[in-house]
Design an enzyme around this catalytic site. Structure first.
Site, PDB file in Angstrom:
ATOM      1  N   LYS A 176      -9.631  -4.926  -8.489  1.00 27.68           N
ATOM      2  CA  LYS A 176     -10.391  -3.784  -9.025  1.00 27.68           C
ATOM      3  C   LYS A 176      -9.511  -2.590  -9.360  1.00 27.68           C
ATOM      4  O   LYS A 176      -9.952  -1.654 -10.012  1.00 27.68           O
ATOM      5  CB  LYS A 176     -11.552  -3.400  -8.123  1.00 27.68           C
ATOM      6  CG  LYS A 176     -11.135  -2.950  -6.768  1.00 27.68           C
ATOM      7  CD  LYS A 176     -12.358  -2.750  -5.934  1.00 27.68           C
ATOM      8  CE  LYS A 176     -12.156  -3.032  -4.488  1.00 27.68           C
ATOM      9  NZ  LYS A 176     -11.252  -4.053  -4.080  1.00 27.68           N
ATOM     10  N   LYS A 198       0.844  -1.201   0.000  1.00 29.88           N
ATOM     11  CA  LYS A 198       0.000   0.000   0.000  1.00 29.88           C
ATOM     12  C   LYS A 198       0.879   1.250   0.000  1.00 29.88           C
ATOM     13  O   LYS A 198       0.610   2.228  -0.703  1.00 29.88           O
ATOM     14  CB  LYS A 198      -0.939   0.004   1.216  1.00 29.88           C
ATOM     15  CG  LYS A 198      -2.039  -1.041   1.109  1.00 29.88           C
ATOM     16  CD  LYS A 198      -3.371  -0.415   0.752  1.00 29.88           C
ATOM     17  CE  LYS A 198      -4.346  -1.338   0.046  1.00 29.88           C
ATOM     18  NZ  LYS A 198      -4.856  -2.444   0.836  1.00 29.88           N
ATOM     19  N   LYS A 219      -3.002 -10.797 -10.491  1.00 29.96           N
ATOM     20  CA  LYS A 219      -4.217 -11.091  -9.734  1.00 29.96           C
ATOM     21  C   LYS A 219      -5.384 -10.245 -10.270  1.00 29.96           C
ATOM     22  O   LYS A 219      -5.188  -9.073 -10.594  1.00 29.96           O
ATOM     23  CB  LYS A 219      -3.928 -10.732  -8.270  1.00 29.96           C
ATOM     24  CG  LYS A 219      -4.979 -11.156  -7.285  1.00 29.96           C
ATOM     25  CD  LYS A 219      -4.590 -10.711  -5.879  1.00 29.96           C
ATOM     26  CE  LYS A 219      -5.415  -9.516  -5.476  1.00 29.96           C
ATOM     27  NZ  LYS A 219      -6.046  -9.523  -4.214  1.00 29.96           N
TER      28      LYS A 219
HETATM   29  P1  ADP Z   1      -9.085  -6.118  -4.811  1.00 32.75           P
HETATM   30  O1  ADP Z   1      -7.768  -6.850  -4.934  1.00 32.75           O
HETATM   31  O2  ADP Z   1      -9.931  -6.245  -6.029  1.00 32.75           O
HETATM   32  O3  ADP Z   1      -8.914  -4.685  -4.366  1.00 32.75           O
HETATM   33  P2  ADP Z   1      -9.838  -6.685  -2.116  1.00 32.75           P
HETATM   34  O4  ADP Z   1      -8.442  -6.463  -1.668  1.00 32.75           O
HETATM   35  O5  ADP Z   1     -10.886  -5.721  -1.702  1.00 32.75           O
HETATM   36  O6  ADP Z   1      -9.876  -6.864  -3.699  1.00 32.75           O
HETATM   37  O7  ADP Z   1     -10.241  -8.154  -1.719  1.00 32.75           O
HETATM   38  C1  ADP Z   1     -11.215  -8.530  -0.833  1.00 32.75           C
HETATM   39  C2  ADP Z   1     -11.037 -10.013  -0.572  1.00 32.75           C
HETATM   40  O8  ADP Z   1     -11.360 -10.768  -1.762  1.00 32.75           O
HETATM   41  C3  ADP Z   1      -9.578 -10.366  -0.257  1.00 32.75           C
HETATM   42  O9  ADP Z   1      -9.350 -10.435   1.099  1.00 32.75           O
HETATM   43  C4  ADP Z   1      -9.397 -11.702  -0.875  1.00 32.75           C
HETATM   44  O10 ADP Z   1      -9.739 -12.666   0.068  1.00 32.75           O
HETATM   45  C5  ADP Z   1     -10.403 -11.784  -1.987  1.00 32.75           C
HETATM   46  N1  ADP Z   1      -9.782 -11.567  -3.313  1.00 32.75           N
HETATM   47  C6  ADP Z   1      -9.547 -10.381  -3.924  1.00 32.75           C
HETATM   48  N2  ADP Z   1      -9.031 -10.557  -5.143  1.00 32.75           N
HETATM   49  C7  ADP Z   1      -8.939 -11.900  -5.308  1.00 32.75           C
HETATM   50  C8  ADP Z   1      -8.495 -12.715  -6.362  1.00 32.75           C
HETATM   51  N3  ADP Z   1      -8.057 -12.211  -7.497  1.00 32.75           N
HETATM   52  N4  ADP Z   1      -8.542 -14.050  -6.199  1.00 32.75           N
HETATM   53  C9  ADP Z   1      -9.007 -14.586  -5.062  1.00 32.75           C
HETATM   54  N5  ADP Z   1      -9.454 -13.862  -4.022  1.00 32.75           N
HETATM   55  C10 ADP Z   1      -9.425 -12.538  -4.123  1.00 32.75           C
END
Ligand code: ADP
Ligand code: TRP
Length: 337
Positions: free
Chosen positions: A196, A113, A193
């Site tokens: 969003k 971050k 990965k």
């Molecule tokens: P992003 O990476 O889209 O910002 P978040 O960090 O808000 O998503 O993720 C929320 C939860 O969703 C995470 O704690 C994780 O467990 C799950 N998650 C997010 N992206 C993935 C992914 N690409 N594959 C599997 N689980 C994910």
């Protein structure tokens, strides 16, 4: 006694299929087991990076709506908003006193971050302490989380151990539960990965059928033609196979057999259709819930009502162990003074 499961969903924008397969699906499936479940919207955790308050309010609410639409059943799980139970934060303070600040600074999520330009505020640094409190306050046995939260869970165990060593057995050590698709990759770049922060590689749960079709049909694969699973050598098709398996319930091996001798186009078309069949009821339920916001709030309030006494009981025990004087409603108030 039944085992206890605790998990938090951080409201940070629109949900994608990675969030669903990596986190929410497992919470829903765990409802089939004879466990006691505490699921909450981790709103405090969503405030550690820059945000707009009016947008955040909507995101917090929508996260609850999405969880319900995806199948979290308030009759089976205690669902609430984290900030509605201030006891979590009280415990976080006590846990902070046994947490190594060096270890906090070594958390991958924190470092990433900061690297991405976020202001290194103390909330961002202390984030895992609150997460540990969320978990330890309910004596969790299991914590279903995505792969990216593994390190935070290890820290939770270290914190619990440190407290137990200093003040006597108080917390049990929770175990992480990861599911079959802990890391869904981006549709546009399967070496990264799905996140969003790069929306064009995301398949959002709210995407309309045409968009879903377009995203899947144009998902990046390779120059080969057969359908096979090999995440290292063939990340694109392997990612699609994992997602397809996750939403259809059919194993990857079964899908590979099903599409033997068939090309990418046929595979993708079939996947897009099943993805839309999967998303349709979820999107309809979401619409219904959004039209009845009061009943969503009621579910969350009732969830908090159930969780509060449990959290307070644990906090009182921890405070006593840590040498504090219990509050007036605790008849052990004067013991030891
Ligand atoms: P992003 O990476 O889209 O910002 P978040 O960090 O808000 O998503 O993720 C929320 C939860 O969703 C995470 O704690 C994780 O467990 C799950 N998650 C997010 N992206 C993935 C992914 N690409 N594959 C599997 N689980 C994910
Ligand atoms: N930090 C988790 C995430 O980003 C959300 C979370 C907060 C959580 N408290 C928790 C997850 C307790 C499991 C248990 O996804």
């Amino acid at each position: 006694m039944s085992k206890i499961v605790v998990s938090g969903l951080k409201p940070s924008g629109k949900l994608h299929i990675g969030n669903y397969l990596g986190a929410i699906k497992q919470l829903v499936e765990l409802q089939k087991k004879d466990y006691k479940r505490f699921y909450f919207i981790a709103d405090y955790h969503a405030l550690t990076t820059k945000y707009n308050p009016s947008e955040k309010r909507v995101e917090i609410f929508n996260m609850a709506v999405d969880a319900l639409a995806a199948g979290i059943d308030p009759k089976k799980s205690i669902l609430f908003i984290q900030s509605h139970i201030p006891t979590h934060n009280n415990l976080a303070w006590l846990l902070g006193t046994v947490t190594s600040s060096g270890q906090l600074g070594r958390m991958i999520e924190y470092k990433e971050k900061i690297k991405s330009g976020q202001v290194p505020n103390a909330g961002l640094l202390n984030y895992p302490i609150l997460m540990a409190a969320d978990i330890l306050i309910y004596d969790a046995d299991f914590v279903p989380v995505g792969e990216d939260q593994r390190q935070h869970l290890e820290l939770t165990r270290d914190i619990a151990n440190a407290f137990n060593n200093n003040f006597g057995e108080t917390f049990q050590l929770p175990k992480a539960l990861h599911n079959a698709t802990p890391r869904v990759m981006s549709l546009s770049d399967p070496t990264k990965k799905m996140s969003k922060s790069t929306p064009n590689g995301c398949l959002f749960l709210s995407d309309p059928p045409k968009v879903v079709e377009k995203k899947i049909m144009s998902a990046k694969t390779d120059s080969q033609t057969s359908i096979s699973f090999d995440p290292k050598k063939r990340p694109g098709i392997s990612n699609l196979l994992s997602i397809y398996s996750g939403i259809s319930g059919r194993s990857i091996e079964k899908l590979v057999k099903e599409f033997k001798g068939k090309g990418y186009a046929e595979f993708k078309k079939s996947m897009a259709k099943e993805m839309n069949d999967f998303l349709k009821p979820l999107q309809m339920k979401r619409k219904k819930l959004l039209a009845d916001k009061k009943s969503v709030m009621k579910i969350l309030e009732e969830g908090a009502k159930k969780a509060i006494p449990i959290a307070e009981r644990k906090l009182a025990e921890v405070q006593k162990r840590a040498g504090l004087i219990p509050t007036p409603n605790d008849n052990r108030r004067l013991s030891g003074i």
